[in-house]
Motif scaffolding. Structure first.
Motif, short mmCIF file in Angstrom:
data_model
loop_
_atom_site.label_atom_id
_atom_site.label_comp_id
_atom_site.label_asym_id
_atom_site.label_seq_id
_atom_site.Cartn_x
_atom_site.Cartn_y
_atom_site.Cartn_z
N LYS A 1 -5.34 -50.92 31.20
CA LYS A 1 -5.37 -52.23 31.90
C LYS A 1 -6.13 -53.22 31.05
O LYS A 1 -5.70 -54.36 30.85
N ASP A 2 -7.31 -52.80 30.55
CA ASP A 2 -8.14 -53.70 29.72
C ASP A 2 -7.38 -54.12 28.47
O ASP A 2 -7.45 -55.27 28.05
N THR A 3 -6.68 -53.17 27.87
CA THR A 3 -5.93 -53.46 26.64
C THR A 3 -4.84 -54.48 26.92
O THR A 3 -4.65 -55.44 26.16
N PHE A 4 -4.13 -54.30 28.02
CA PHE A 4 -3.07 -55.25 28.37
C PHE A 4 -3.65 -56.63 28.66
O PHE A 4 -3.07 -57.65 28.28
N ARG A 5 -4.80 -56.66 29.35
CA ARG A 5 -5.43 -57.95 29.66
C ARG A 5 -5.77 -58.68 28.36
O ARG A 5 -5.50 -59.87 28.20
N LEU A 6 -6.35 -57.94 27.42
CA LEU A 6 -6.75 -58.53 26.13
C LEU A 6 -5.53 -59.04 25.35
O LEU A 6 -5.50 -60.19 24.90
N ILE A 7 -4.53 -58.18 25.24
CA ILE A 7 -3.37 -58.50 24.40
C ILE A 7 -2.53 -59.64 25.00
O ILE A 7 -2.16 -60.58 24.30
N LEU A 8 -2.25 -59.52 26.30
CA LEU A 8 -1.29 -60.45 26.91
C LEU A 8 -1.95 -61.69 27.49
O LEU A 8 -1.50 -62.81 27.23
N LYS A 9 -3.03 -61.49 28.24
CA LYS A 9 -3.61 -62.61 28.98
C LYS A 9 -4.60 -63.40 28.13
O LYS A 9 -4.50 -64.63 28.01
N GLU A 10 -5.56 -62.68 27.51
CA GLU A 10 -6.62 -63.40 26.80
C GLU A 10 -6.14 -63.92 25.45
O GLU A 10 -6.40 -65.07 25.09
#
Ligand code: FMN
Length: 168
Positions: free
Chosen positions: A71-80
Motif C-alpha cells: 500500500k505504501d509503495t503504491f501511495r508513493l509511486i502513484l499518488k505522491e
C-alpha cells in the motif's frame, strides 16, 4: 527489454513467482531488476519510469487486504510522485480457503488503472506456491512481454474487474 519486479512476500510463495518471472525474462535476454516493496524509497520509485515493464506482485492478507508495505509503495509511486510507469503487469498468490481469493491483485490493478498506468494483460493469481505449475507463470510472463512489444494496453474495469483492451 528492461524489466522491474516489485513484490512483497511474507512466507516465500510470491517471491517464487517473482523468481519465475525473472528467469523467464532473463531467458529472453531481458535485463531484470528486483525490488522488495519495503525497500522502495523515492529514488527507486522514480527510477521505475525508465523500465519497459514493471511487475507488481503481492500476497493477500487479513481477509482480502493488500499488505501495508505494498500500500505504501503504491501511495508513493502513484499518488505522491505520480511516476510515469510505461506499462505494468500484476500477479499474486493467495489461498482459496479465504473468501477474497488474491484480492490484493485486483486492488493493485485497480490503483494502476485509476492512475492511468496501462496493464500488459490479464492478472495472474496463483494458489499458494507456483512450484507445481511453473509453466503457468512462464507462459504468462512471455505473454506480457509480447504484449509490451506489440503495444497492447489493458485497463481494469472497476465494476466487474474484467480487463478492457484498448489500442495504444
Ligand atoms: C492471516 C492470513 C490471512 C490471509 N488472508 C487471505 C485472503 O484474504 N485471501 C487470500 O487469497 N489469501 C489469504 N491468505 C493466504 C496468503 O495470501 C497465501 O498463503 C500467500 O501465498 C502467501 O504469500 P507469501 O508466501 O508470498 O507471503 C492469508 C494468510 C494469512 C496467514
Amino acid at each position: 527489454m528492461n524489466i522491474a519486479i516489485v513484490y512483497s512476500s511474507m512466507s516465500g510463495n510470491t517471491e517464487e513467482v517473482a523468481s519465475l518471472v525473472e528467469t523467464t525474462h532473463r531467458h529472453r535476454g531481458d535485463q531484470v531488476s528486483r525490488f522488495e516493496a519495503d525497500r522502495i524509497g523515492p529514488r527507486e520509485a522514480s527510477a521505475l519510469a525508465s523500465f519497459d515493464l514493471v511487475y507488481f506482485g503481492s500476497y493477500t492478507w487479513a481477509d482480502g487486504v493488500l499488505p501495508d508495505e505494498m500500500k505504501d509503495t503504491f501511495r508513493l509511486i502513484l499518488k505522491e510522485l505520480n511516476v510515469p510507469i510505461r506499462q505494468a503487469a500484476v500477479f499474486g498468490t493467495g489461498d482459496k480457503m479465504f473468501v477474497h481469493f488474491c484480492r490484493a491483485v485486483d486492488e493493485m490493478a485497480y490503483h494502476l488503472s485509476r492512475y492511468g498506468v496501462p496493464l500488459a494483460g490479464e492478472l495472474l493469481k496463483i494458489e499458494q506456491s507456483p512450484r507445481n505449475q511453473p509453466f503457468n507463470v512462464r507462459h504468462w510472463a512471455e505473454r506480457m512481454a509480447h504484449h509490451v512489444e506489440e503495444g497492447v494496453h489493458h485497463y481494469v474495469d472497476s465494476k466487474n474487474q474484467t480487463i478492457v483492451a484498448q489500442t495504444s
